[in-house]
Write a protein that holds these residues in place. Structure first.
Motif, short mmCIF file in Angstrom:
data_model
loop_
_atom_site.label_atom_id
_atom_site.label_comp_id
_atom_site.label_asym_id
_atom_site.label_seq_id
_atom_site.Cartn_x
_atom_site.Cartn_y
_atom_site.Cartn_z
N MET A 1 57.36 22.35 17.88
CA MET A 1 57.45 23.59 17.15
C MET A 1 56.18 23.78 16.32
SD MET A 1 60.35 24.98 14.55
CE MET A 1 61.10 26.13 15.66
N ILE A 2 55.70 24.98 16.24
CA ILE A 2 54.51 25.30 15.48
C ILE A 2 54.92 25.71 14.06
CG2 ILE A 2 52.55 26.87 15.28
CD1 ILE A 2 52.62 27.10 18.35
N GLU A 3 54.23 25.15 13.09
CA GLU A 3 54.53 25.46 11.69
C GLU A 3 54.13 26.90 11.39
OE1 GLU A 3 53.32 23.88 7.23
OE2 GLU A 3 52.75 22.70 8.99
N ASN A 4 54.96 27.59 10.64
CA ASN A 4 54.72 28.99 10.28
C ASN A 4 53.78 29.05 9.06
OD1 ASN A 4 54.92 31.76 10.40
ND2 ASN A 4 56.83 31.84 9.27
N THR A 5 52.53 28.75 9.32
CA THR A 5 51.51 28.71 8.27
C THR A 5 51.08 30.13 7.88
OG1 THR A 5 49.77 28.60 9.92
CG2 THR A 5 50.64 26.50 9.12
N PRO A 6 50.31 30.27 6.83
CA PRO A 6 49.79 31.60 6.49
C PRO A 6 48.96 32.16 7.66
CG PRO A 6 49.50 30.13 4.64
CD PRO A 6 49.96 29.28 5.81
N ALA A 7 49.05 33.45 7.86
CA ALA A 7 48.28 34.09 8.93
C ALA A 7 46.79 34.00 8.61
CB ALA A 7 48.71 35.54 9.09
N PRO A 8 45.95 33.88 9.63
CA PRO A 8 44.51 33.86 9.38
C PRO A 8 44.05 35.19 8.77
CG PRO A 8 45.00 33.23 11.65
CD PRO A 8 46.29 33.72 11.04
N ALA A 9 43.02 35.13 7.96
CA ALA A 9 42.50 36.32 7.29
C ALA A 9 42.09 37.40 8.30
CB ALA A 9 41.31 35.96 6.40
N ILE A 10 41.53 36.99 9.43
CA ILE A 10 41.10 37.96 10.44
C ILE A 10 42.32 38.72 11.01
CG2 ILE A 10 41.10 36.34 12.38
CD1 ILE A 10 38.53 37.82 13.34
N ALA A 11 43.44 38.03 11.17
CA ALA A 11 44.66 38.67 11.67
C ALA A 11 45.22 39.63 10.63
CB ALA A 11 45.69 37.62 12.04
N ILE A 12 45.21 39.21 9.39
CA ILE A 12 45.70 40.08 8.31
C ILE A 12 44.89 41.36 8.26
CG2 ILE A 12 45.85 40.26 5.78
CD1 ILE A 12 46.68 37.27 5.80
N ASP A 13 43.58 41.22 8.39
CA ASP A 13 42.70 42.39 8.36
C ASP A 13 42.90 43.26 9.60
OD1 ASP A 13 40.51 43.97 7.30
OD2 ASP A 13 39.29 43.10 8.90
N TYR A 14 42.91 42.65 10.79
CA TYR A 14 42.99 43.41 12.04
C TYR A 14 44.31 44.15 12.18
CZ TYR A 14 42.59 44.60 16.94
OH TYR A 14 42.54 45.29 18.13
N TRP A 15 45.41 43.45 11.91
CA TRP A 15 46.73 44.05 12.08
C TRP A 15 47.21 44.77 10.82
CZ3 TRP A 15 47.33 44.25 16.94
CH2 TRP A 15 46.98 43.18 17.77
N ARG A 16 46.40 44.73 9.77
CA ARG A 16 46.76 45.35 8.48
C ARG A 16 48.08 44.79 7.96
NH1 ARG A 16 45.11 51.38 10.37
NH2 ARG A 16 42.89 50.98 10.50
N LEU A 17 48.18 43.48 8.00
CA LEU A 17 49.36 42.78 7.52
C LEU A 17 49.25 42.57 6.02
CD1 LEU A 17 49.55 40.05 10.31
CD2 LEU A 17 50.97 42.11 10.12
N PRO A 18 50.37 42.36 5.36
CA PRO A 18 50.30 42.04 3.93
C PRO A 18 49.59 40.70 3.72
CG PRO A 18 52.56 41.89 4.73
CD PRO A 18 51.74 42.41 5.86
N ALA A 19 49.01 40.53 2.55
CA ALA A 19 48.27 39.30 2.25
C ALA A 19 49.14 38.06 2.35
CB ALA A 19 47.65 39.41 0.86
N THR A 20 50.43 38.23 2.24
CA THR A 20 51.36 37.09 2.30
C THR A 20 51.87 36.82 3.72
OG1 THR A 20 53.20 38.58 1.81
CG2 THR A 20 52.14 37.46 -0.06
N ALA A 21 51.30 37.50 4.72
CA ALA A 21 51.77 37.37 6.11
C ALA A 21 51.67 35.93 6.60
CB ALA A 21 50.98 38.29 7.02
N ARG A 22 52.60 35.59 7.46
CA ARG A 22 52.65 34.25 8.05
C ARG A 22 52.28 34.35 9.53
NH1 ARG A 22 52.84 30.67 4.09
NH2 ARG A 22 53.99 29.20 5.35
N LEU A 23 52.13 33.21 10.17
CA LEU A 23 51.77 33.16 11.58
C LEU A 23 52.77 33.93 12.44
CD1 LEU A 23 49.55 32.03 13.33
CD2 LEU A 23 50.90 29.96 13.61
N LYS A 24 54.04 33.86 12.10
CA LYS A 24 55.06 34.59 12.85
C LYS A 24 54.82 36.10 12.77
CE LYS A 24 60.00 35.30 13.34
NZ LYS A 24 61.35 34.98 12.86
N ASP A 25 54.43 36.59 11.60
CA ASP A 25 54.13 38.02 11.45
C ASP A 25 52.97 38.43 12.35
OD1 ASP A 25 56.09 38.28 9.35
OD2 ASP A 25 54.62 37.37 7.99
#
Length: 64
Positions: A1-25
């Motif tokens: 199982m892959i740990e649900n770590t914080p999403a990478p900054a590039i993903a947060i920026d690209y997908w316009r995710l909240p700063a608290t987004a996780r890998l699952k998001d």
């Protein structure tokens, strides 16, 4: 199982995710985008199969 770590900054920026987004998001956003590409490509393929071009058949209003 892959740990649900914080999403990478590039993903947060690209997908316009909240700063608290996780890998699952991030994965959910990617899947939604890929589903949109799938639908777009199948729509274009259907139009081509019917012997028309996309400029002859605009996407329906409900299509996004």
């Amino acid at each position: 199982m892959i740990e649900n770590t914080p999403a990478p900054a590039i993903a947060i920026d690209y997908w316009r995710l909240p700063a608290t987004a996780r890998l699952k998001d991030d994965a959910i956003a990617m899947r939604a985008d890929e589903a949109h590409h799938r639908d777009t490509n199948h729509y274009a393929s259907d139009i081509h199969y019917q012997g028309m071009t996309l400029n002859q058949t605009p996407a329906p209003l409900s299509y996004h």
